[in-house]
Write an enzyme that holds these catalytic residues in place. Structure first.
Site, mmCIF file in Angstrom:
data_model
loop_
_atom_site.group_PDB
_atom_site.id
_atom_site.type_symbol
_atom_site.label_atom_id
_atom_site.label_comp_id
_atom_site.label_asym_id
_atom_site.label_seq_id
_atom_site.Cartn_x
_atom_site.Cartn_y
_atom_site.Cartn_z
ATOM 1 N N SER A 58 0.831 -1.215 0.000
ATOM 2 C CA SER A 58 0.000 0.000 0.000
ATOM 3 C C SER A 58 0.855 1.250 0.000
ATOM 4 O O SER A 58 1.739 1.402 0.854
ATOM 5 C CB SER A 58 -0.922 0.028 1.216
ATOM 6 O OG SER A 58 -1.636 1.252 1.243
ATOM 7 N N VAL A 63 7.197 2.411 4.506
ATOM 8 C CA VAL A 63 8.160 1.640 3.726
ATOM 9 C C VAL A 63 7.793 1.673 2.240
ATOM 10 O O VAL A 63 8.658 1.852 1.378
ATOM 11 C CB VAL A 63 8.276 0.184 4.237
ATOM 12 C CG1 VAL A 63 9.203 -0.636 3.358
ATOM 13 C CG2 VAL A 63 8.773 0.157 5.674
ATOM 14 N N CYS A 64 6.520 1.556 1.927
ATOM 15 C CA CYS A 64 6.075 1.589 0.526
ATOM 16 C C CYS A 64 6.346 2.956 -0.089
ATOM 17 O O CYS A 64 6.797 3.055 -1.234
ATOM 18 C CB CYS A 64 4.593 1.253 0.422
ATOM 19 S SG CYS A 64 4.183 -0.393 1.048
ATOM 20 N N ALA A 65 6.104 4.013 0.670
ATOM 21 C CA ALA A 65 6.371 5.366 0.187
ATOM 22 C C ALA A 65 7.860 5.543 -0.079
ATOM 23 O O ALA A 65 8.258 6.071 -1.129
ATOM 24 C CB ALA A 65 5.872 6.390 1.206
#
Length: 170
Positions: A58, A63-65
């Site tokens: 997501s 972490v995804c960003a």
């Protein structure tokens, strides 16, 4: 979907990864996902380019960003390469995030509708209907040259290794 033999955890707890687990040397399966304008995009549209596929659960997590920011930054240094950022987020959320962050070197794709990418590449978290974290690199001829399924979803992928492989193919 078939369960893989991948041992993946989310915040320390095991999750089940389903789909067709790919490996280096495989012919990259064609897939279709939606871009930020809700238009279908096929992998084959990037024939003749190195493809870095950034996979994550997501866009609205730290972490995804970070994963997307880093690959966006590196994309401008890679010749004949496209970075496809794919998750099950809605295209609207991906577009909002990239706009707010100024990320314009990656192409976000949403697998929310059919899980076509996730099923064909073995990235679907069965319990959550999200994609697990990882990276796939495909050469200009359509052969998978690098695959990372990150063992703990809350950890970052191996950026250095992925970029080393991608730079060697460009």
């Amino acid at each position: 979907m078939e369960k893989t033999d991948l041992k993946v955890t989310f915040a320390g707890g095991p999750v089940t990864i389903v789909g067709n687990k790919i490996k280096e040397g495989d012919k990259a399966p064609e897939f279709t996902a939606l871009n930020s304008d809700l238009k279908p995009v096929k992998l084959s549209e990037f024939e003749g380019k190195v493809k870095i596929i950034v996979v994550y659960p997501s866009i609205d997590t730290g972490v995804c960003a970070k994963q997307n920011r880093l690959f966006n930054q590196e994309a401008s240094n890679l010749k004949d390469t496209v970075v496809l950022s794919i998750s099950c987020d809605l295209p609207f959320a991906q577009k909002r995030f990239c706009g707010a962050e100024g990320l314009d070197n990656i192409l976000t794709l949403s697998d929310h509708k059919d899980l076509d990418f996730g099923a064909k590449y073995g990235f679907v978290i069965e319990e959550l209907r999200l994609l697990t974290r990882g990276t796939v690199i495909i050469d200009k001829k359509g052969t998978v040259k690098y695959v990372e399924y990150v063992p703990e979803i809350t950890d970052e992928p191996n950026y250095d290794k992925a970029l080393e492989v991608a730079k060697g193919l460009a």
